[in-house]
Design a protein around this motif. Structure first.
Motif, PDB file in Angstrom:
ATOM      1  N   ARG A 136       0.842  -1.202   0.000  1.00 36.16           N
ATOM      2  CA  ARG A 136       0.000   0.000   0.000  1.00 36.16           C
ATOM      3  C   ARG A 136       0.879   1.255   0.000  1.00 36.16           C
ATOM      4  O   ARG A 136       0.634   2.197  -0.756  1.00 36.16           O
ATOM      5  CB  ARG A 136      -0.938  -0.001   1.203  1.00 36.16           C
ATOM      6  N   ASN A 137       1.889   1.278   0.844  1.00 32.58           N
ATOM      7  CA  ASN A 137       2.781   2.438   0.892  1.00 32.58           C
ATOM      8  C   ASN A 137       3.518   2.628  -0.426  1.00 32.58           C
ATOM      9  O   ASN A 137       3.714   3.762  -0.873  1.00 32.58           O
ATOM     10  CB  ASN A 137       3.785   2.300   2.032  1.00 32.58           C
ATOM     11  N   GLU A 138       3.915   1.548  -1.033  1.00 37.55           N
ATOM     12  CA  GLU A 138       4.625   1.625  -2.312  1.00 37.55           C
ATOM     13  C   GLU A 138       3.711   2.176  -3.400  1.00 37.55           C
ATOM     14  O   GLU A 138       4.129   2.992  -4.213  1.00 37.55           O
ATOM     15  CB  GLU A 138       5.134   0.233  -2.702  1.00 37.55           C
ATOM     16  N   MET A 139       2.468   1.735  -3.390  1.00 40.00           N
ATOM     17  CA  MET A 139       1.527   2.199  -4.409  1.00 40.00           C
ATOM     18  C   MET A 139       1.117   3.652  -4.195  1.00 40.00           C
ATOM     19  O   MET A 139       0.869   4.385  -5.147  1.00 40.00           O
ATOM     20  CB  MET A 139       0.287   1.302  -4.414  1.00 40.00           C
ATOM     21  N   MET A 140       1.047   4.074  -2.935  1.00 37.76           N
ATOM     22  CA  MET A 140       0.612   5.431  -2.623  1.00 37.76           C
ATOM     23  C   MET A 140       1.774   6.418  -2.570  1.00 37.76           C
ATOM     24  O   MET A 140       1.550   7.616  -2.473  1.00 37.76           O
ATOM     25  CB  MET A 140      -0.121   5.458  -1.272  1.00 37.76           C
ATOM     26  N   GLY A 141       2.993   5.891  -2.589  1.00 31.94           N
ATOM     27  CA  GLY A 141       4.165   6.754  -2.448  1.00 31.94           C
ATOM     28  C   GLY A 141       4.247   7.788  -3.553  1.00 31.94           C
ATOM     29  O   GLY A 141       3.858   7.559  -4.690  1.00 31.94           O
TER      30      GLY A 141
END
Length: 128
Positions: free
Chosen positions: A53-58
């Motif tokens: 999730r963090n990677e996609m939202m980064g």
């Protein structure tokens, strides 16, 4: 002689009962192991899910932690494409890991249910 026959009739069910208790104990140990594995798998799943999730939202700004919006250097096209591909690769790897962990968790859940069913059957046969 009658006394010996009566004692044998009393001892045989007790030995069966003891064997059932031993099997129940072993199944409960196996059940505990499966539940611990399932819990660990679930925790791994949650951690990887959060990483994904963090990677996609980064945002691209996050790649420059000490920079502010005003002084973010403009990366070269090749560098930007390389970082974008690395991010895509990480998301794909996280997705594959999540699929693997979900499959593992489901298998453990099926094993847990099977063990619980065996324990219940042994407990019922012991009670009868």
């Amino acid at each position: 002689m009658k006394l010996l026959s009566i004692l044998l009739l009393l001892v045989l069910p007790l030995s069966g009962w003891a064997e059932n208790e031993k099997q129940i104990f072993q199944l409960e140990r196996a059940l505990m192991r499966v539940q611990q594995d399932a819990q660990a798998t679930h925790q791994q799943f949650l951690m990887i899910q959060e990483l994904r999730r963090n990677e996609m939202m980064g945002s691209p700004v996050a790649e420059f932690p000490s920079a502010t919006v005003e002084n973010v250097p403009i990366p070269k096209y090749e560098e930007m494409m390389r970082r974008q591909q690395e991010r895509k690769d990480r998301v794909e790897q996280y997705t594959a890991d999540l699929d693997r962990l979900y499959t593992r968790f489901r298998a453990l859940e099926e094993e847990r249910l099977m063990l619980m069913e065996q324990i219940n059957q042994l407990e019922q046969s012991t009670a009868d």
